[in-house]
Every structure is written in C-alpha cells, then in structure tokens.
Design an enzyme around this catalytic site. Structure first.
Site, mmCIF file in Angstrom:
data_model
loop_
_atom_site.group_PDB
_atom_site.id
_atom_site.type_symbol
_atom_site.label_atom_id
_atom_site.label_comp_id
_atom_site.label_asym_id
_atom_site.label_seq_id
_atom_site.Cartn_x
_atom_site.Cartn_y
_atom_site.Cartn_z
ATOM 1 C CB SER A 171 -0.961 0.021 1.187
ATOM 2 O OG SER A 171 -0.266 0.226 2.392
ATOM 3 C CE LYS A 205 -2.747 2.091 4.753
ATOM 4 N NZ LYS A 205 -2.539 1.222 3.651
#
Length: 183
Positions: free
Chosen positions: A41, A78
């Site tokens: 990700s 993230k």
C-alpha cells in the site's frame, strides 16, 4: 577473599545487564520501535519486508508517514494527508486541501507508471466513512502512496490521534535500501 571479589564482579555485571535492559525497554516503549512493512500500500515509497524505525516523539504533520493501530487490530503504515479541521478532496488526480491544490512529489514516479486512469480516484471527504466533510478534531486522514491498492481513511475513516504509534522516515533494512524518506 577471592569469593568476595567474585561475588562483587557478578553483582557489577548483573547491575550493568539490568541497567542495559531497562534502558532498552524505555527506549523501545517511549522513543523508538522497529516496524516491518507488510503489503504494497505504500509503494513505490516503501516496499514489502523493508524495516523502518518509528519515532514516538512529536505530533505527526501533513505528509509524514505514520504507523497506527487500525480498527482490525493490525498496524498500518500510511501517509498523513489531512489534519484536524481540513477539508480533503481529490479531482482529476490532484489533491485539494481546504480548496488549495497540493503537489505530491512522492507520487510522481508512480503516476508515470499508471496507464489505466488516474492514480487516485476522485472523491470528497464527505463520500468517505468519516461522516463529515472535515477531518474531525483529534483525528488524521491518511492514505497509502499506492492509491489504487491501499486500505486507508477512504475506507476505514479518520484515524484517532491516540491510535498513532509514531512517525517514520528511516529504512534501515535491507542494507542496499537504507534511506531517509522525505515528504
């Protein structure tokens, strides 16, 4: 006399070992911790199985990479996009924060590789599970750099600040990939 000297030496070594363990424990709990990247990700910035040092000091800022406890009892890595009170919108692969366009240079390499539409699909914050058109107080809006394949605030909502483990920008393993990541 030799027994007393040996006992003193053992005692000194024991104290030194205890102090070393206590210092390592304090550093690990309050200052730094290692983390392993699991998944794609954050590509191309971070890659599967890279090892990072997470700093537990200071508040995250916009575009910092953070590690946080996700709702499914996993830790996610993230990038911070929105801070409390921000309005987040994506249009035509451009990030808008509070109506202003923001450049995301960390995505340039990946945008060039994507040839099946935009890297980031258009959305406004109110279309996400956050439930408001602003990032709530005490929360962060986060996204993975691999926007097409990232489970992030667009899916799980804004992240409460108390779930943030820390921020990271140092890859220390594998050796050939050691780097300091900029914003």
């Amino acid at each position: 006399m030799a027994d007393v000297k040996k006992q003193n030496e053992v005692w000194e070594w024991g104290k030194a070992l205890f102090i070393a363990i206590a210092i390592a424990f304090i550093i690990r709990i309050f200052l730094f911790t290692p983390v392993v990247v699991d998944g794609s990700s954050m590509e191309p910035t971070l890659h599967e199985n890279e090892r990072l040092i997470v700093t537990k000091i200071g508040e995250p800022d916009r575009f910092d990479i953070i590690v946080f406890h996700a709702p499914n009892n996993e830790d996610y890595i993230k990038r911070v996009i929105g801070l409390p009170g921000d309005h987040i919108e994506y249009k035509d692969d451009v990030l808008y924060i509070n109506g202003e366009p923001f450049d995301e240079p960390y995505l340039n390499e990946y945008k060039q590789k994507v040839n099946d539409g935009p890297l980031t699909d258009s959305f406004t914050l109110q279309e996400t599970p956050v439930g408001s058109d602003l990032v709530p107080e005490g929360h962060l809006f986060v996204m993975g750099d691999n926007r097409k394949y990232s489970k992030d605030s667009r899916h799980i909502g804004a992240i409460p600040m108390e779930e943030v483990v820390g921020k990271t920008n140092i890859v220390y393993f594998p050796i050939q990939d050691i780097k300091v990541i900029g914003k």
